[in-house]
Design a protein around this motif. Structure first.
Motif, PDB file in Angstrom:
ATOM      1  N   GLN A  23      60.932  53.633 126.553  1.00  0.00           N
ATOM      2  CA  GLN A  23      59.779  53.325 127.397  1.00  0.00           C
ATOM      3  C   GLN A  23      58.648  54.316 127.141  1.00  0.00           C
ATOM      4  N   ALA A  24      58.968  55.605 127.056  1.00  0.00           N
ATOM      5  CA  ALA A  24      57.945  56.622 126.791  1.00  0.00           C
ATOM      6  C   ALA A  24      57.349  56.441 125.392  1.00  0.00           C
ATOM      7  N   PHE A  25      58.189  56.074 124.416  1.00  0.00           N
ATOM      8  CA  PHE A  25      57.691  55.836 123.061  1.00  0.00           C
ATOM      9  C   PHE A  25      56.726  54.654 123.066  1.00  0.00           C
ATOM     10  N   ALA A  26      57.122  53.556 123.677  1.00  0.00           N
ATOM     11  CA  ALA A  26      56.295  52.346 123.707  1.00  0.00           C
ATOM     12  C   ALA A  26      55.005  52.568 124.498  1.00  0.00           C
ATOM     13  N   ALA A  27      55.022  53.453 125.477  1.00  0.00           N
ATOM     14  CA  ALA A  27      53.823  53.725 126.280  1.00  0.00           C
ATOM     15  C   ALA A  27      52.683  54.295 125.449  1.00  0.00           C
ATOM     16  N   LEU A  28      52.976  54.822 124.277  1.00  0.00           N
ATOM     17  CA  LEU A  28      51.953  55.388 123.392  1.00  0.00           C
ATOM     18  C   LEU A  28      51.215  54.307 122.607  1.00  0.00           C
ATOM     19  N   PHE A  29      51.704  53.065 122.679  1.00  0.00           N
ATOM     20  CA  PHE A  29      51.158  51.960 121.891  1.00  0.00           C
ATOM     21  C   PHE A  29      50.159  51.119 122.676  1.00  0.00           C
ATOM     22  N   HIS A  30      49.226  50.552 121.946  1.00  0.00           N
ATOM     23  CA  HIS A  30      48.302  49.539 122.448  1.00  0.00           C
ATOM     24  C   HIS A  30      49.154  48.322 122.849  1.00  0.00           C
TER      25      HIS A  30
END
Length: 126
Positions: A23-30
């Protein structure tokens, strides 16, 4: 984004992987960002979260060593070393070159090139 912000985003991505936090990794994405890995292309923040959460869940004791970050405008090239232990007890080691494109403070494309054959540094340094 400034070069400092870009470097911080890359460090956050590494920290999210180490913490096994898809979730934290994906939060960095557009929202429409894409993650391109050898053999697969994942589009959209929701899909990125789902795929990374599933993959990171197969790992234990992830270690990442960022070797270098080269920034040119809203793009960065990252070299990092990845080591993890699978729940099966086997280790996985890879040297990754990652090309990251940014827009509006978020990752719009993360393209990873992986070398699992060459060992740049001894594993014990990770």
């Amino acid at each position: 984004m400034t070069p400092v912000e870009i470097r911080d985003c890359i460090r956050q991505a590494a920290a999210a992987c180490i913490a096994q936090d898809g979730q934290a990794f994906a939060a960095l994405f557009h929202p429409e960002g894409e993650l391109v890995l050898p053999g697969s292309r994942i589009v959209g923040k929701g899909e990125i979260e789902q795929v990374t959460t599933k993959y990171l869940g197969t790992c234990e004791n992830i270690r990442i060593q960022i070797q270098r970050v080269i920034i040119d405008g809203m793009q960065a090239v990252v070299e990092w070393l990845w080591l993890d232990e699978k729940k099966s007890g086997q280790f996985s080691y890879a040297e990754n070159a990652i090309v990251v494109d940014f827009q509006e403070g978020l990752i719009v494309r993360w393209r990873e090139y992986t070398d699992t054959k060459t060992q740049f540094c001894p594993l014990e340094t990770l």
